[in-house]
Structures are given as C-alpha cells and as structure tokens.
Design an enzyme around this catalytic site. Structure first.
Site: not given
Ligand code: NDP
Length: 315
Positions: A134, A137-138
C-alpha cells in the site's frame, strides 16, 4: 442470536456500500460486515479521477466516507467484523462471524479483492519492515530513500508515480518487456526523472531478513540470466489482486483464479444449482473490469436482486 435479518452485506468497499444504500432505501435494514479491509481498495488510493460526477476528481477515502454516510442516513448498520464460516446448504443462513452468529435470509458477497504477494519467504518475513502493498499507507516512511515497485500494470505505475513524492528514486521492476498498464500511465512513468524502469527482471529474494529491515533485492534478468543486487530501503507490491472468496470454496462455482462466477449477480453451486438469496457484486466476481464504478454498479444490482428475492420469499 435473536432475529433473522433481511440481508447481510459482506464487505464495505465501493460495491458493498452501494448495495447498502440501495438495500437501506428499500427499508431492508441491511447489516454491513466491514471485513478485513474496511472501505476496501478505494480507501487505500489517492485521487480517483474517473468516478462520474467529480470533474476535479475525489480522494478515494473521501468517496468511501461519503458512501458510508449515505448508507447510514437510510438506516444501514455497520459491524467491524468478518465472516469465518457459513453453510450455504441450509436457509436462512447462519453466518459464523467474529462478532458471533448472525442469521439472515439473504447475503450479498462484496468482499472484494486483496493485494497479491510474490510469495517469497523473505518478502513475507519483511512485510511491515520495508515490504508493503500500500503505497498511500506507507510511502511517507520512505522520504529521500531509494525504493522499488514491482509490477507492470496500472497499479504499479500509479504506485511508482505516487511514491516519487517521497522517495529519492523509484525503480520499477517488471518481469516482461511489455507493460499491461494504460498508455498514459506508462508515458507518465517513463517521463518521470525519479523513476527508472527495469524490465525482464524478477526478484529472487528480498535482502535484510536478519536485520529485520529491507536492505536490497536480489534480481535476475530473464533475458540474460544475469544476477544482481539492488540496494533499496522499501519494496512496494503492485502485481494485482486476489479475490476474497476462499471462505466459500467448495460451496459455489469459482473460476480458475478463485473469482465467484455470477450471472446477474446470482451464484450457483459447481453443479449449476442456484444458491437462493445469495448474490455477489464488485471485484470478488469481476476479473475483467475491476473499476470503482463497475463495483458500485454491480452492488446496486445485487441489492435489487435481494429486494426481488425477499418479495417472492415473503409471499
Ligand atoms: P494487473 O493484473 O493489470 O497487473 C498486474 C501486473 O503484475 C502485471 O504486469 C503482471 O505481469 C504483474 N505480476 C502479476 N503477478 C506477478 C508475479 N508473481 N511476479 C511479478 N509480476 C507479477 O493488476 P493492476 O492491479 O495493475 O490493475 C488491475 C485493474 O485495475 C486494471 O484493469 C487496471 O487498469 C485498473 N487500475 C486502474 C488505475 C487507474 O486507472 N488509475 C489504477 C490501478 C488499477 P504480466 O504483465 O507479466 O502478467
């Protein structure tokens, strides 16, 4: 377990939420089990530019949030839980969930698809320690770092382009010479000064298991057989998705990749017998289009099928 519900929707992505809006407006008081990844794939993307009605685009999480509010407004209920087991041979259906047993007359399976992994032991060991599926997300954790993205479709291109906001360099690794991604995305990636494309290349190992953080990749060029090491701090997977239908294996007709086969959202057993009141929508039954708008569309269709089924059932 006290009452038998009209309908339970498995999944809270674009498809499940659209089904919830329609079922709630039809006064069916649907219960949405939010599943392993609440909000689904859209909640992990950035700008959605192709959802009709948003000329400037809309952020994926905002679109999902709007749909959820819209479903709630008409009375849909939500539970942070997922399905463990269900026996589809006895009606009404008793769902064994992480929130206990739930009894329902109909089910909409909108459990979507989840990121695919390479399957290397070193990759699995380093998930959360530099290996991620992701980017949104990261990506933030890789400021001024050199990273790699694997894959040759639109997801890989999108991730690579997004990650240039943080990383100092993004190497896009693809196993073939030709890309599956759309022309516009390939062109954007090629033109980006921070992105380097590496084709005909596979990852044999993610380095850094002992150190518990990604240190690099062991690569193999499929055309020349050459083996090399690429020092990087992060690896992002962009190699597609797997349908979330394993809970139903053996009980319904799945295709060779595990997607649920449907005709007008209706599901059958392997022998072609219709499973009454159980419908599927969205990516779990769609390996062809896999778009937010098609997931929403089939979610609407599934809810209308539920309505029709319950009308016949109650008379
Ligand atoms: P795709 O299935 O389109 O692409 C997957 C890519 O990963 C392929 O290039 C494939 O290689 C590669 N791959 C698969 N398994 C492996 C493996 N084990 N090892 C190495 N490489 C592997 O999936 P996407 O998620 O990219 O896209 C899915 C759908 O969503 C598409 O229809 C796409 O257009 C759409 N989408 C659209 C976006 C947009 O419009 N902004 C953004 C993201 C997705 P190979 O080509 O050799 O098979």
């Amino acid at each position: 377990m006290s009452e038998t519900l009209n309908t339970v929707i498995l999944g809270s992505g674009c498809s499940g939420l659209t089904a919830a809006i329609y079922a709630a407006r039809a006064n069916l008081s649907p219960l949405v089990l939010e599943g392993h990844e609440p909000g689904g794939q859209l909640s992990m993307t950035t700008l959605v530019e192709n959802f009709p009605g948003w000329p400037e685009g809309i952020q994926g999480p905002e679109l999902i949030d709007n749909m959820r509010k819209q479903a709630s407004r008409f009375g849909a209920q939500f539970k942070l839980a997922h399905l463990n087991k269900v026996d589809l041979s006895t009606h009404p259906y008793k769902l064994e969930t992480t929130a206990g047993q739930i009894c329902t007359r109909t089910i909409i399976i909108a459990s979507g698809a989840s990121a695919r992994w390479l399957g290397l032991p070193s990759e699995q060991a380093l998930i959360g320690h530099g290996v991620s599926s992701c980017a949104t997300c990261d990506g933030f954790f890789f400021r001024e770092k050199e990273i790699a993205v694997v894959g040759g479709g639109d997801s890989a291109m999108e991730e690579a382009l997004f990650l240039t906001r943080f990383a100092s360099k993004v190497t896009l690794i693809h196993r073939r010479d030709g890309f599956r991604a759309s022309k516009i995305m390939i062109e954007r990636a090629i033109a980006h000064p921070k992105i380097e494309l590496m084709t005909n290349t596979v990852i044999d190992e993610v380095l850094g298991v002992e150190e518990k953080e990604v240190k690099g990749l062991k690569l193999r060029n499929l055309a020349t057989g050459d083996v090399s090491t690429l020092p990087i701090s992060g690896l992002f997977l962009g190699i597609g998705h797997e349908p979330n239908a394993t809970a139903f294996a053996g009980q319904m007709d799945l295709d060779e990749e595990g997607y649920i086969r449907t005709v007008n959202n209706v599901i059958t057993t392997k022998n072609g017998v219709v499973i009454p009141g159980v419908f599927a929508s969205g990516d779990v039954q769609d390996r062809r289009y896999r778009q937010a708008i098609t997931a929403a569309g089939t979610g609407c269709m599934a809810a209308l099928e539920v309505e029709k089924f319950l009308e016949a059932y109650n008379h």
